[in-house]
Write a protein that holds these residues in place. Structure first.
Motif, PDB file in Angstrom:
ATOM      1  N   UNK A 108      -4.725   9.872  -5.197  1.00 35.01           N
ATOM      2  CA  UNK A 108      -4.612   8.246  -5.248  1.00 35.01           C
ATOM      3  C   UNK A 108      -5.036   7.529  -3.740  1.00 35.01           C
ATOM      4  N   UNK A 109      -5.937   6.773  -3.671  1.00 40.48           N
ATOM      5  CA  UNK A 109      -6.336   5.988  -2.525  1.00 40.48           C
ATOM      6  C   UNK A 109      -5.482   4.759  -2.351  1.00 40.48           C
ATOM      7  N   UNK A 110      -4.508   4.780  -1.329  1.00 36.36           N
ATOM      8  CA  UNK A 110      -3.483   3.635  -1.344  1.00 36.36           C
ATOM      9  C   UNK A 110      -3.710   2.872   0.054  1.00 36.36           C
ATOM     10  N   UNK A 111      -3.594   1.605  -0.246  1.00 32.45           N
ATOM     11  CA  UNK A 111      -3.316   0.658   1.126  1.00 32.45           C
ATOM     12  C   UNK A 111      -2.209   0.089   1.124  1.00 32.45           C
ATOM     13  N   UNK A 112      -1.348   0.193   2.199  1.00 38.19           N
ATOM     14  CA  UNK A 112      -0.160  -0.594   2.285  1.00 38.19           C
ATOM     15  C   UNK A 112      -0.202  -1.958   2.908  1.00 38.19           C
ATOM     16  N   UNK A 170       1.267   5.471  -5.527  1.00 36.85           N
ATOM     17  CA  UNK A 170       0.631   6.620  -5.573  1.00 36.85           C
ATOM     18  C   UNK A 170       1.258   7.376  -6.840  1.00 36.85           C
ATOM     19  N   UNK A 171       2.549   7.462  -6.999  1.00 29.97           N
ATOM     20  CA  UNK A 171       3.174   8.118  -8.070  1.00 29.97           C
ATOM     21  C   UNK A 171       2.732   7.700  -9.504  1.00 29.97           C
ATOM     22  N   UNK A 172       2.581   6.362  -9.333  1.00 27.47           N
ATOM     23  CA  UNK A 172       2.179   5.809 -10.607  1.00 27.47           C
ATOM     24  C   UNK A 172       0.845   5.992 -11.085  1.00 27.47           C
ATOM     25  N   UNK A 173       0.143   6.087 -10.056  1.00 23.03           N
ATOM     26  CA  UNK A 173      -1.580   6.403 -10.350  1.00 23.03           C
ATOM     27  C   UNK A 173      -1.708   7.774 -10.553  1.00 23.03           C
ATOM     28  N   UNK A 214      -3.579   0.407  -4.796  1.00 20.53           N
ATOM     29  CA  UNK A 214      -4.135   1.819  -4.826  1.00 20.53           C
ATOM     30  C   UNK A 214      -4.889   1.853  -6.131  1.00 20.53           C
ATOM     31  N   UNK A 215      -5.950   2.799  -6.152  1.00 20.19           N
ATOM     32  CA  UNK A 215      -6.715   3.208  -7.226  1.00 20.19           C
ATOM     33  C   UNK A 215      -7.039   4.799  -7.176  1.00 20.19           C
ATOM     34  N   UNK A 216      -7.589   5.321  -8.247  1.00 21.14           N
ATOM     35  CA  UNK A 216      -7.511   6.509  -8.544  1.00 21.14           C
ATOM     36  C   UNK A 216      -8.637   7.065  -8.013  1.00 21.14           C
TER      37      UNK A 216
END
Length: 265
Positions: free
Chosen positions: A226-230, A154-157, A213-215
């Motif tokens: 940021x939409x993230x899937x672990x 998420x941080x990178x995005x 993740x995608x923005x």
């Protein structure tokens, strides 16, 4: 009578005021925000370098108003979720979370993985929506959890899709106890994320988890979240959804969220 001073900051031209009682209350809230297990009054007074007499009534009022609570098992004070609830009344976040919940519920059921939505605030990412997987085996991130900007999907995005000016502000506000960027490696990561349009990395926080993740963009073209899937794989071969399907679905949901925020995909 509350003391108030009026000073002018030569660097910013802004006047600065002093409200000691308010400042003590804010110091308490900020201190407890970093303590998951809470602190007792002796620890609080020591950390803030204040006497019990100075802080006792402040703690009592904050507890009466529902901002802090004491554990049933000990005498430690800790934050409640009231501040988180208040922050979510802020229109942009409320708008985002209002339509994100059903979309993320649909996403998690299709891919059989948990997902969460992260926004930027004061040098960190903050999880504002979280949806568990319908699977019997779940890995998820707690609602309200904080994410470092460095070493996280998420941080990178959030950094990669922010403009240069905002990115500089974000980097300058990273807390002292969070990882700091290595300039050359960091720029390489941002370039890669922007080029591919997403981030996919092995989690630095949990073993066996791959964060994808995608923005999500707002109507101005700025990243809103940021939409993230672990993503977790199952060793017994019962995994019914592969990473290609995960990418396809999370990208589609992120684009739908962006459209609902007014962004022309």
């Amino acid at each position: 009578m509350t003391e108030k001073t009026n000073k002018k900051d030569s660097s910013s031209g802004k006047k600065h005021y002093s409200a000691p009682a308010l400042e003590k209350g804010l110091d308490l809230l900020e201190l407890l925000s970093n303590e998951v297990d809470g602190l007792n009054i002796a620890e609080i007074t020591s950390r803030l370098d204040k006497s019990v007499g100075e802080l006792f009534r402040m703690l009592a009022v904050l507890e009466q108003r529902g901002y802090i609570e004491t554990s049933k098992d000990n005498d430690k004070y800790r934050l409640t979720l009231k501040m988180f609830s208040l922050s979510n009344r802020f229109p942009p976040i409320k708008r985002l979370t209002s339509f994100a919940n059903p979309l993320m519920r649909r996403l998690s059921y299709v891919i059989e993985q948990s997902c969460h939505l992260v926004i930027y605030y004061e040098g960190k990412g903050h999880v504002v929506v979280q949806q568990d997987s319908p699977s019997t085996r779940i890995f998820s991130v707690r609602l309200g959890a904080e994410a470092p900007l460095m070493n996280t999907c998420s941080g990178h995005l959030l950094l990669a899709f922010s403009d240069l000016e905002k990115r500089e502000i974000m980097l300058n506000r990273i807390p002292d106890n969070h990882p700091k960027p290595n300039e050359k490696a960091f720029q390489s990561i941002l370039n890669k994320v922007v080029k591919q349009g997403f981030e996919s990395i092995i989690s630095a926080q949990a073993q066996g988890v791959k964060d994808i993740g995608y923005p999500v963009f707002d109507d101005t073209g700025q990243i809103a979240a940021a939409l993230v899937i672990p993503f977790i794989g199952f060793l017994d071969g019962s995994q019914s959804k592969d990473t290609d399907l995960v990418h396809e679905n999370i990208k589609s949901i992120a684009e739908e969220m962006s459209r609902l925020l007014g962004f022309e995909v």
